[in-house]
Motif scaffolding. Structure first.
Motif, mmCIF file in Angstrom:
data_model
loop_
_atom_site.group_PDB
_atom_site.id
_atom_site.type_symbol
_atom_site.label_atom_id
_atom_site.label_comp_id
_atom_site.label_asym_id
_atom_site.label_seq_id
_atom_site.Cartn_x
_atom_site.Cartn_y
_atom_site.Cartn_z
ATOM 1 N N ASP A 1 0.833 -1.210 0.000
ATOM 2 C CA ASP A 1 0.000 0.000 0.000
ATOM 3 C C ASP A 1 0.867 1.260 0.000
ATOM 4 O O ASP A 1 0.551 2.247 -0.662
ATOM 5 N N VAL A 2 1.950 1.222 0.769
ATOM 6 C CA VAL A 2 2.871 2.360 0.813
ATOM 7 C C VAL A 2 3.445 2.636 -0.575
ATOM 8 O O VAL A 2 3.542 3.788 -1.011
ATOM 9 N N LEU A 3 3.820 1.570 -1.286
ATOM 10 C CA LEU A 3 4.386 1.747 -2.625
ATOM 11 C C LEU A 3 3.366 2.359 -3.577
ATOM 12 O O LEU A 3 3.689 3.265 -4.362
ATOM 13 N N TRP A 4 2.121 1.885 -3.536
ATOM 14 C CA TRP A 4 1.074 2.473 -4.381
ATOM 15 C C TRP A 4 0.866 3.941 -4.019
ATOM 16 O O TRP A 4 0.658 4.792 -4.895
ATOM 17 N N GLU A 5 0.908 4.237 -2.730
ATOM 18 C CA GLU A 5 0.755 5.624 -2.279
ATOM 19 C C GLU A 5 1.860 6.492 -2.867
ATOM 20 O O GLU A 5 1.637 7.611 -3.319
ATOM 21 N N CYS A 6 3.082 5.953 -2.845
ATOM 22 C CA CYS A 6 4.232 6.662 -3.375
ATOM 23 C C CYS A 6 4.046 6.940 -4.867
ATOM 24 O O CYS A 6 4.325 8.031 -5.361
ATOM 25 N N LEU A 7 3.550 5.946 -5.582
ATOM 26 C CA LEU A 7 3.308 6.104 -7.023
ATOM 27 C C LEU A 7 2.237 7.159 -7.295
ATOM 28 O O LEU A 7 2.442 8.096 -8.068
ATOM 29 N N GLU A 8 1.087 6.992 -6.657
ATOM 30 C CA GLU A 8 -0.066 7.819 -6.981
ATOM 31 C C GLU A 8 0.067 9.245 -6.469
ATOM 32 O O GLU A 8 -0.380 10.193 -7.113
ATOM 33 N N CYS A 9 0.685 9.411 -5.272
ATOM 34 C CA CYS A 9 0.735 10.742 -4.649
ATOM 35 C C CYS A 9 1.957 11.547 -5.056
ATOM 36 O O CYS A 9 1.913 12.767 -5.013
ATOM 37 N N ASN A 10 3.018 10.882 -5.410
ATOM 38 C CA ASN A 10 4.238 11.636 -5.674
ATOM 39 C C ASN A 10 4.788 11.428 -7.078
ATOM 40 O O ASN A 10 4.862 12.365 -7.858
ATOM 41 N N ILE A 11 5.154 10.195 -7.396
ATOM 42 C CA ILE A 11 5.821 9.973 -8.677
ATOM 43 C C ILE A 11 4.918 10.365 -9.837
ATOM 44 O O ILE A 11 5.365 10.948 -10.829
ATOM 45 N N LEU A 12 3.608 10.076 -9.724
ATOM 46 C CA LEU A 12 2.684 10.387 -10.815
ATOM 47 C C LEU A 12 1.887 11.661 -10.581
ATOM 48 O O LEU A 12 1.011 11.989 -11.375
ATOM 49 N N ASN A 13 2.182 12.374 -9.516
ATOM 50 C CA ASN A 13 1.422 13.575 -9.208
ATOM 51 C C ASN A 13 1.667 14.647 -10.263
ATOM 52 O O ASN A 13 2.799 14.837 -10.724
ATOM 53 N N LYS A 14 0.604 15.361 -10.646
ATOM 54 C CA LYS A 14 0.718 16.387 -11.693
ATOM 55 C C LYS A 14 1.651 17.526 -11.272
ATOM 56 O O LYS A 14 2.168 18.249 -12.126
ATOM 57 N N GLU A 15 1.876 17.687 -9.964
ATOM 58 C CA GLU A 15 2.787 18.729 -9.493
ATOM 59 C C GLU A 15 4.251 18.290 -9.584
ATOM 60 O O GLU A 15 5.152 19.098 -9.370
ATOM 61 N N PHE B 1 10.806 5.087 -10.406
ATOM 62 C CA PHE B 1 10.023 3.940 -9.945
ATOM 63 C C PHE B 1 10.846 2.656 -10.027
ATOM 64 O O PHE B 1 10.831 1.833 -9.101
ATOM 65 N N GLN B 2 11.589 2.481 -11.118
ATOM 66 C CA GLN B 2 12.448 1.303 -11.267
ATOM 67 C C GLN B 2 13.460 1.209 -10.116
ATOM 68 O O GLN B 2 13.699 0.120 -9.581
ATOM 69 N N LYS B 3 14.021 2.363 -9.764
ATOM 70 C CA LYS B 3 15.010 2.376 -8.682
ATOM 71 C C LYS B 3 14.383 1.957 -7.359
ATOM 72 O O LYS B 3 14.969 1.200 -6.584
ATOM 73 N N LEU B 4 13.151 2.449 -7.111
ATOM 74 C CA LEU B 4 12.438 2.029 -5.903
ATOM 75 C C LEU B 4 12.269 0.513 -5.874
ATOM 76 O O LEU B 4 12.451 -0.140 -4.850
ATOM 77 N N MET B 5 11.900 -0.036 -7.026
ATOM 78 C CA MET B 5 11.585 -1.464 -7.086
ATOM 79 C C MET B 5 12.814 -2.354 -7.024
ATOM 80 O O MET B 5 12.702 -3.569 -6.948
ATOM 81 N N GLU B 6 13.990 -1.761 -7.009
ATOM 82 C CA GLU B 6 15.209 -2.556 -6.805
ATOM 83 C C GLU B 6 15.407 -2.912 -5.336
ATOM 84 O O GLU B 6 16.209 -3.776 -5.010
ATOM 85 N N ASP B 7 14.669 -2.223 -4.445
ATOM 86 C CA ASP B 7 14.804 -2.483 -3.016
ATOM 87 C C ASP B 7 14.155 -3.818 -2.662
ATOM 88 O O ASP B 7 12.986 -4.051 -2.991
ATOM 89 N N PRO B 8 14.873 -4.727 -1.994
ATOM 90 C CA PRO B 8 14.311 -6.050 -1.653
ATOM 91 C C PRO B 8 13.036 -5.960 -0.821
ATOM 92 O O PRO B 8 12.161 -6.823 -0.932
ATOM 93 N N MET B 9 12.916 -4.924 0.025
ATOM 94 C CA MET B 9 11.719 -4.777 0.853
ATOM 95 C C MET B 9 10.478 -4.596 -0.015
ATOM 96 O O MET B 9 9.446 -5.240 0.205
ATOM 97 N N TYR B 10 10.568 -3.724 -1.028
ATOM 98 C CA TYR B 10 9.439 -3.510 -1.925
ATOM 99 C C TYR B 10 9.205 -4.734 -2.814
ATOM 100 O O TYR B 10 8.065 -5.104 -3.102
#
Length: 358
Positions: free
Chosen positions: A273-287, A299-308
């Motif tokens: 859920d945190v990752l989706w929040e990060c995508l929707e609220c920040n990485i894809l935010n119109k601002e 986003f690719q760099k985030l997904m390199e983290d073993p936790m995610y």
């Protein structure tokens, strides 16, 4: 404060720009047959007439205490309420929601009878004139001891059926009574993070000795676009690292549970859920100004983290939404572009909806 007489229940209500709703909220609570209570109504720097309305109620009814402070967010506002609360038990209400008046005497009686640290009851969600039995999964029962409570909490991510989400059913704070001394002994307070309810309750459940479930509907949750939770979902530079900190904190919280029940399903579910929040609220935010390809590389760099990676692999194996099913069937982590494109489409759909509502 030391000279004041204690009451049975303190109801803590953070208020922000709620002039349309706060009257209904306060009327519903004050109609409760449980007269021995206080309402701590705390205005968090509203720009409308909310505090004026709260002050009017405070003048009419001595049970209402109206406070005003600068805007600091819901977590700090709730913590201020906990600082001043003198109730044997405390509960929380969002300023745009309302309660069924009979729930508080019933929940208080349940709490006293079972000597419970936490009492949980049912919720209905409302969108306009439509009502959804959002969390009507609570049945009468008592959980006692770390083993029973740990088993219950760790099973929550798997309880997804008929549109009812087990995680969302247990982690709001507004459908619960908490023993105040229990919160104080364990220094349980809200973190100034997104998902503050989840983090608060994961800690609370880890320390609780007894939790009782009251099979009655008591809370009415109003679904609206500009509610307190959605209001905080705005772009902030560096929010990715803040969310990463939340995920790490969650792992730490989960370690408090007995080893037998730390299968990390709960962690993986919330970190997803945190990752989706990060995508929707920040990485894809119109601002967020960089181009789409640059954001995809972020986003690719985030997904390199073993936790995610571990969290999303769990979600694709135990899908909690249609998007998880689609991505899982498309190859899961091997198909990151599908993951990213689906998030883009979802974000654009939300923007279109927002334009239609304005």
């Amino acid at each position: 404060k030391g000279d004041e007489m204690p009451v049975k229940l303190s109801v803590i209500i953070p208020v922000y720009n709620a002039e349309k709703y706060i009257g209904q909220c306060l009327d519903s609570i004050l109609s409760s047959p449980l007269g021995d209570m206080e309402l701590l109504v705390i205005d968090d720097g509203s720009g409308d007439k909310s505090f004026s309305i709260c002050s009017h109620y405070a003048r009419k009814d001595e049970r209402v205490i109206a406070l005003q402070k600068k805007n600091e967010g819901q977590s700090k506002t709730r913590n201020l309420g906990l600082k001043y609360a003198k109730g044997e038990y405390v509960t929380f209400v969002d300023c745009d929601d309302w309660v069924d008046g009979n729930i508080y005497p019933a929940a208080y009686e349940y709490a006293k009878k079972g000597q419970a640290d936490i009492v949980i009851y049912n919720v209905d969600a409302h969108r306009g004139e439509t009502m959804y039995p959002y969390t009507n999964i609570v049945r009468e029962q008592m959980l006692e001891g770390a083993s029973e409570i740990g088993r219950f909490v760790m099973a929550a991510p798997y309880k997804i059926c008929d549109g009812q989400d087990g995680l969302h059913s247990i982690f709001p704070v507004w459908n619960k009574l908490y023993k105040k001394s229990f919160l104080d002994v364990h220094a349980l307070r809200f973190q100034s993070y997104k998902f503050e309810d989840v983090l608060f309750n994961i800690d609370a459940f880890a320390y609780a000795r007894k939790i009782t479930f009251l099979p009655e509907k008591g809370y009415n949750w109003r679904l609206r676009e500009n509610s307190a939770s959605n209001r905080e979902m705005k772009y902030r530079k560096g929010f990715e690292m803040e969310l990463y900190g939340i995920a790490k904190y969650l792992l730490q919280c989960t370690r408090k549970y007995e080893e037998a029940y730390r299968d990390y399903a709960l962690c993986n579910r919330v970190i997803g859920d945190v990752l989706w929040e990060c995508l929707e609220c920040n990485i894809l935010n119109k601002e967020n100004t960089p181009g789409l390809m640059k954001r995809y590389r972020c986003f690719q760099k985030l997904m390199e983290d073993p936790m995610y990676q571990k969290a999303m692999e769990w979600r694709f194996a135990h899908p909690v939404s249609r998007r998880d099913v689609v991505i899982g069937k498309s190859g899961g982590l091997q198909c990151l572009p599908v993951f990213f494109i689906l998030a883009v489409l979802l974000q654009n759909r939300k923007r279109i909806r927002g334009h239609k509502n304005t």
